[in-house]
Design a protein around this motif. Structure first.
Motif, PDB file in Angstrom:
ATOM      1  N   UNK A 279       0.853  -1.209   0.000  1.00 25.10           N
ATOM      2  CA  UNK A 279       0.000   0.000   0.000  1.00 25.10           C
ATOM      3  C   UNK A 279       0.882   1.249   0.000  1.00 25.10           C
ATOM      4  N   UNK A 280       1.921   1.243   0.833  1.00 21.20           N
ATOM      5  CA  UNK A 280       2.836   2.388   0.899  1.00 21.20           C
ATOM      6  C   UNK A 280       3.613   2.518  -0.414  1.00 21.20           C
ATOM      7  N   UNK A 281       4.109   1.409  -0.941  1.00 18.82           N
ATOM      8  CA  UNK A 281       4.875   1.427  -2.188  1.00 18.82           C
ATOM      9  C   UNK A 281       4.028   1.942  -3.353  1.00 18.82           C
ATOM     10  N   UNK A 282       2.746   1.668  -3.343  1.00 23.93           N
ATOM     11  CA  UNK A 282       1.866   2.136  -4.415  1.00 23.93           C
ATOM     12  C   UNK A 282       1.805   3.664  -4.461  1.00 23.93           C
TER      13      UNK A 282
ATOM     14  N   UNK B  27       5.975   8.019  -5.778  1.00 28.03           N
ATOM     15  CA  UNK B  27       5.846   8.819  -6.990  1.00 28.03           C
ATOM     16  C   UNK B  27       4.573   9.650  -7.027  1.00 28.03           C
ATOM     17  N   UNK B  28       3.613   9.327  -6.185  1.00 28.07           N
ATOM     18  CA  UNK B  28       2.356  10.080  -6.142  1.00 28.07           C
ATOM     19  C   UNK B  28       2.355  11.111  -5.015  1.00 28.07           C
ATOM     20  N   UNK B  29       2.979  10.747  -3.907  1.00 32.25           N
ATOM     21  CA  UNK B  29       3.015  11.623  -2.739  1.00 32.25           C
ATOM     22  C   UNK B  29       4.462  11.927  -2.373  1.00 32.25           C
ATOM     23  N   UNK B  30       4.661  13.139  -1.909  1.00 35.15           N
ATOM     24  CA  UNK B  30       6.002  13.561  -1.511  1.00 35.15           C
ATOM     25  C   UNK B  30       6.479  12.725  -0.327  1.00 35.15           C
ATOM     26  N   UNK B  31       7.724  12.329  -0.370  1.00 34.80           N
ATOM     27  CA  UNK B  31       8.325  11.592   0.732  1.00 34.80           C
ATOM     28  C   UNK B  31       8.172  10.082   0.658  1.00 34.80           C
ATOM     29  N   UNK B  32       7.326   9.583  -0.231  1.00 36.47           N
ATOM     30  CA  UNK B  32       7.091   8.144  -0.303  1.00 36.47           C
ATOM     31  C   UNK B  32       8.153   7.415  -1.132  1.00 36.47           C
TER      32      UNK B  32
ATOM     33  N   UNK C 166      12.028   3.984   3.706  1.00 31.36           N
ATOM     34  CA  UNK C 166      10.729   3.301   3.756  1.00 31.36           C
ATOM     35  C   UNK C 166      10.894   1.789   3.591  1.00 31.36           C
ATOM     36  N   UNK C 167      11.529   1.295   2.506  1.00 26.89           N
ATOM     37  CA  UNK C 167      11.703  -0.156   2.430  1.00 26.89           C
ATOM     38  C   UNK C 167      12.605  -0.691   3.537  1.00 26.89           C
ATOM     39  N   UNK C 168      13.578   0.120   3.974  1.00 24.15           N
ATOM     40  CA  UNK C 168      14.471  -0.317   5.064  1.00 24.15           C
ATOM     41  C   UNK C 168      13.686  -0.582   6.342  1.00 24.15           C
ATOM     42  N   UNK C 169      12.685   0.234   6.624  1.00 23.64           N
ATOM     43  CA  UNK C 169      11.848   0.052   7.804  1.00 23.64           C
ATOM     44  C   UNK C 169      11.076  -1.270   7.723  1.00 23.64           C
ATOM     45  N   UNK C 170      10.476  -1.532   6.570  1.00 24.84           N
ATOM     46  CA  UNK C 170       9.744  -2.788   6.387  1.00 24.84           C
ATOM     47  C   UNK C 170      10.683  -3.996   6.444  1.00 24.84           C
TER      48      UNK C 170
ATOM     49  N   UNK D  60       9.296  -5.578  -4.649  1.00 31.88           N
ATOM     50  CA  UNK D  60       8.163  -4.680  -4.860  1.00 31.88           C
ATOM     51  C   UNK D  60       8.556  -3.205  -4.847  1.00 31.88           C
ATOM     52  N   UNK D  61       9.703  -2.879  -4.277  1.00 29.11           N
ATOM     53  CA  UNK D  61      10.188  -1.501  -4.270  1.00 29.11           C
ATOM     54  C   UNK D  61      10.692  -1.096  -5.654  1.00 29.11           C
TER      55      UNK D  61
END
Length: 195
Positions: free
Chosen positions: A66-69, A72-77, A82-86, A121-122
């Motif tokens: 959901x976050x990966x989707x 590119x659409x939202x700033x900071x995503x 982000x993938x490091x946290x998961x 998925x990233x």
């Protein structure tokens, strides 16, 4: 087999049918949506089967997709943390199972499989996602064999086959359109780098 285990296998069967379409998708957005649905079905299946590490990891993967989707659409995503946290969550998941039931290598298989899938998925290019996902699916196949989860084994075989078909389909589509594959692009870069 208990009623709960039957329910787990049925949920796994539904996930198998859905998984056929994941890596056949040519668009990253569709791939992520289908993967999230698959992860949610597997959370339920593994809870019923007693594969709690796998259930937690599939829940982490569902949230990650959901976050990966949104990348590119939202700033900071698109930040690398982000993938490091998961991934950190995936790699730490075996600890709880070891505390409760003692050391076993089985949770390491699903943690490694989940970590590879999070990396896959990233990726922005669906072909890269497919190449990495094959290794993830092999680890999940071994884990499912050990649980045992018949639907998990069948599902991972289906995922591996659909991934290979997806790679071939993408290659064929690119060739028909006259596009170069990633491998051909890499060779071209090497040729210019080393005359």
């Amino acid at each position: 087999m208990t009623t709960l285990q039957w329910i787990g296998e049925i949920l796994g069967g539904i996930a198998i049918l859905e998984n056929i379409f994941i890596f056949l998708s040519l668009k990253r957005e569709n791939l992520l949506k289908l993967r999230c649905l698959s992860d949610l079905l597997w959370v339920s299946s593994f809870v019923c089967l007693g594969g709690y590490s796998a259930a937690v990891l599939n829940a982490i993967d569902a949230v990650a997709t959901v976050v990966y989707a949104e990348r590119g659409r939202r700033a900071g995503f698109d930040r690398v943390w982000i993938p490091c946290l998961f991934i950190l969550g995936s790699l730490s998941s075996p600890i709880a199972e070891w505390i409760v039931g003692g050391f076993s290598f089985r949770p390491l298989l699903c943690a490694a499989g989940s970590t590879l899938m999070l990396i896959a998925l990233w990726q922005e290019k669906p072909d890269r996602t497919r190449y990495i996902a094959i290794f993830s699916d092999v680890l999940w196949l071994i884990y499912s064999w050990l649980v045992p989860s018949v639907s998990g084994v069948v599902c991972n075989v289906v995922l591996i086959v659909s991934t290979v078909v997806g790679i071939f389909r993408s290659y064929r589509t690119k060739k028909k359109a006259g596009m170069r594959t990633e491998k051909e692009e890499a060779k071209e870069v090497q040729r210019h780098a080393h005359p």
